[in-house]
Write a protein that holds these residues in place. Structure first.
Motif, mmCIF file in Angstrom:
data_model
loop_
_atom_site.group_PDB
_atom_site.id
_atom_site.type_symbol
_atom_site.label_atom_id
_atom_site.label_comp_id
_atom_site.label_asym_id
_atom_site.label_seq_id
_atom_site.Cartn_x
_atom_site.Cartn_y
_atom_site.Cartn_z
ATOM 1 N N ARG A 56 0.815 -1.216 0.000
ATOM 2 C CA ARG A 56 0.000 0.000 0.000
ATOM 3 C C ARG A 56 0.850 1.268 0.000
ATOM 4 N N ILE A 57 2.135 1.124 0.211
ATOM 5 C CA ILE A 57 3.027 2.287 0.192
ATOM 6 C C ILE A 57 3.332 2.639 -1.264
ATOM 7 N N LYS A 58 3.195 3.899 -1.593
ATOM 8 C CA LYS A 58 3.470 4.340 -2.967
ATOM 9 C C LYS A 58 4.923 4.051 -3.321
ATOM 10 N N HIS A 59 5.155 3.500 -4.507
ATOM 11 C CA HIS A 59 6.526 3.209 -4.923
ATOM 12 C C HIS A 59 6.618 3.193 -6.451
ATOM 13 N N ASN A 60 7.830 3.155 -6.943
ATOM 14 C CA ASN A 60 8.071 3.077 -8.390
ATOM 15 C C ASN A 60 8.789 1.776 -8.748
ATOM 16 N N LEU A 61 8.537 0.745 -7.960
ATOM 17 C CA LEU A 61 9.251 -0.521 -8.122
ATOM 18 C C LEU A 61 8.596 -1.448 -9.133
ATOM 19 N N GLY A 62 7.417 -1.095 -9.588
ATOM 20 C CA GLY A 62 6.775 -1.885 -10.615
ATOM 21 C C GLY A 62 5.550 -2.623 -10.131
ATOM 22 N N ALA A 63 4.633 -2.866 -11.070
ATOM 23 C CA ALA A 63 3.387 -3.569 -10.756
ATOM 24 C C ALA A 63 3.636 -5.010 -10.326
ATOM 25 N N ASP A 64 4.703 -5.620 -10.838
ATOM 26 C CA ASP A 64 4.992 -7.001 -10.466
ATOM 27 C C ASP A 64 5.390 -7.101 -8.995
ATOM 28 N N ILE A 65 6.057 -6.065 -8.474
ATOM 29 C CA ILE A 65 6.407 -6.043 -7.050
ATOM 30 C C ILE A 65 5.145 -5.938 -6.201
ATOM 31 N N THR A 66 4.246 -5.052 -6.597
ATOM 32 C CA THR A 66 2.989 -4.903 -5.856
ATOM 33 C C THR A 66 2.209 -6.206 -5.861
ATOM 34 N N ALA A 67 2.131 -6.852 -6.999
ATOM 35 C CA ALA A 67 1.399 -8.112 -7.107
ATOM 36 C C ALA A 67 2.031 -9.189 -6.234
#
Length: 533
Positions: A351-362
């Protein structure tokens, strides 16, 4: 001097060409770094001397989360001179390693607030409460000077309580009694089968004799003349204890039937004590489990930990990483570092905003949070010791309590605090839906069935924790649908200059050992990267 310069140039070349692993080996061969014993763990803590001949130096590392993984990361990197700073959302170190004492306050995600009123010297370990002998956690306790005492994980005088079984329902059975009956009847059946030739294809005549001799001892069964019958022995316990003069004691009876013992399901409980991480002896820090995070925080330096810092955003940059957070006064701040280590629960990080990519969030969302609840019940007397001779240990049940834990500290004192439930999944959710007072009333109503009215009348104070409703944590632990898939593998690698750490990135989830070993992996990865740059 020329020799030292030559050696430095050689090491620099090796580091560039082969990375830190090869560099460590070369340093050991040259006698400028210790060579690890092959029998020891592979982990080697970074040291300031690693930089002596390489021209490198420690970097700045920002760590999100002051739980065990975050603290261990800062502690280990700090040994080599890295500038580590921890941003912790709560007002204390430890994360789920949390000891509740008098004055402890908790406001859950529903806005409900509790303040503990435990007496001086009384506490509950709301999170981890036991330390296996094999876990690296004990190494840190030794290194940090955290005193230990035995935690009684299994006690023959504790009970097994099933109220939904096909037989013996609603009868609290001593662990020793249940074990004697199960072992006795199983031994009787196997001895009969062996003697009647059912295992002739598997056993020689000598094997059969040896097996039957073992079973007679293991199950305390009779001999062949009595068809190896199990009739109960003093292993079951006594209704009248042996004493002086002519008091021989009265062995507990009557012995339930084979059918009832099997139908009761008590034998299903014994595998608990065989578990690799559950077998005795086990340990706990003297005075509360939070002695570990507080010792780590002291070793790191309190000035390196910012409490009340809630992470808002993480950005991977070309030459490092950046964290934006809200401090305890509500101000938004930004810090930059060479590396960031996210040592927070995966669903929080997602839930923390980041620019690490959608695959990281998933991948972060792929982990499944487990609801977990605990309640501490302080009593005016230690009736479980005086009346029932239970000194520590755990009573498993098939009710929504799951288990009752008796304290492994303060023996024979005036007061005592036991764990009135330690439950998971749907049961934990059902309790967490209730206000604290109703949680306690529900738990006590179940405990009375096992221990009688003193379980209610002697109760003085209480405190309950629903980990899945606790801010900044939101689960007792997480599980993975698969740890062999791409999600788990992805988070065990850096996303640019951002690393992830926690027990959830180990195969020892829900144990501090998992958090420590995950931190060690990240520490090694960062140090090797710096040394090879």
């Amino acid at each position: 001097m020329a020799q030292q310069t030559s050696r430095r140039d050689l090491l620099r070349s090796i580091g560039v060409a082969g990375g830190a692993g090869m560099l460590y080996s070369a340093m050991g061969a040259l006698g400028v770094a210790p060579v690890p014993d092959v029998r020891a763990e592979e982990y080697r803590a970074p040291q300031s001397s690693d930089f002596t001949l390489t021209g490198r130096s420690g970097k700045k590392v920002l760590i999100l989360g002051g739980g065990i993984a975050g603290l261990a990361t800062a502690y280990e990197l700090g040994k080599a001179g890295y500038d580590c700073r921890i941003l912790e959302a709560k007002g204390r170190p430890g994360g789920r390693n949390w000891t509740v004492r008098g004055g402890t306050k908790l406001t859950d995600l529903d806005g409900r607030t509790q303040t503990a009123s435990f007496s001086k010297g009384q506490y509950m370990n709301a999170g981890p409460a036991r330390l296996p002998q094999s876990h690296v956690t004990l190494e840190y306790c030794r290194e940090l000077g955290v005193a230990l005492e035995v935690f009684t994980n299994q006690n023959a005088n504790a009970y097994i309580y099933h109220e939904n079984s096909a037989a013996l329902a609603g009868e609290a059975m001593r662990w020793r009694t249940a074990k004697a009956d199960v072992y006795g009847y199983v031994s009787e059946l196997l001895a009969k089968a062996t003697d009647r030739g059912a295992l002739d294809k598997e056993l020689t005549a000598d094997d059969k004799d040896r097996l039957i001799a073992f079973l007679r001892n293991f199950g305390a069964i009779k001999g062949k003349a009595d068809d190896y019958a199990y009739a109960g022995t003093d292993r079951r316990g006594y209704s009248v204890e042996p004493g002086a003069a002519f008091e021989e004691g009265t062995v507990l009876g009557p012995v339930p039937s084979l059918s009832d013992v099997i139908a009761s399901g008590v034998g299903q409980r014994f595998s608990f004590e065989f578990g690799y991480d559950q077998a005795m002896l086990m340990f706990q820090p003297v005075g509360g489990m939070d002695a570990i995070p507080y010792a780590l925080a002291k070793a790191i330096g309190q000035d390196r930990i910012t409490y009340g810092a809630k992470a808002l955003a993480v950005s991977d940059l070309q030459d490092g990483a950046e964290v934006t957070y809200e401090d305890a006064q509500g101000r938004t701040r930004t810090q930059r570092a060479d590396f960031v280590v996210a040592a927070v629960p995966p669903m929080i990080m997602a839930r923390i905003k980041h620019n690490l990519g959608a695959d990281i969030t998933a991948a972060l969302k792929y982990a499944v949070p487990t609801p977990v609840g605990k309640v501490g019940l302080e009593y005016r007397s230690r009736w479980w010791e005086t009346d029932e001779h239970i000194y520590g240990g755990i009573t498993p049940t098939d009710t929504d309590l799951a288990t009752i834990w008796y304290p492994s500290y303060g023996y024979q004192g005036q007061r005592g605090t036991l764990i009135g439930y330690y439950n998971f999944g749907a049961n934990a959710v059902a309790y967490s839906d209730l206000p604290h007072a109703e949680r306690v009333a529900r738990a006590v109503s179940r405990g009375v069935k096992i221990h009688g009215e003193k379980y209610r009348t002697e109760l003085d104070q209480s405190f309950s924790v629903a980990w899945h409703r606790t801010p900044h944590i939101e689960a007792g632990w997480v599980g993975w649908p698969s740890q062999s898939g791409p999600e788990y593998a992805l988070l065990n690698k850096p996303a640019g200059h951002v690393y992830f750490a926690g027990d959830w990135l180990s195969h020892v989830i829900a144990w501090q050992h998992g958090a420590f070993t995950s931190a060690r992996k990240v520490v090694t990865d960062i140090h090797e990267r710096v040394m090879a740059a």
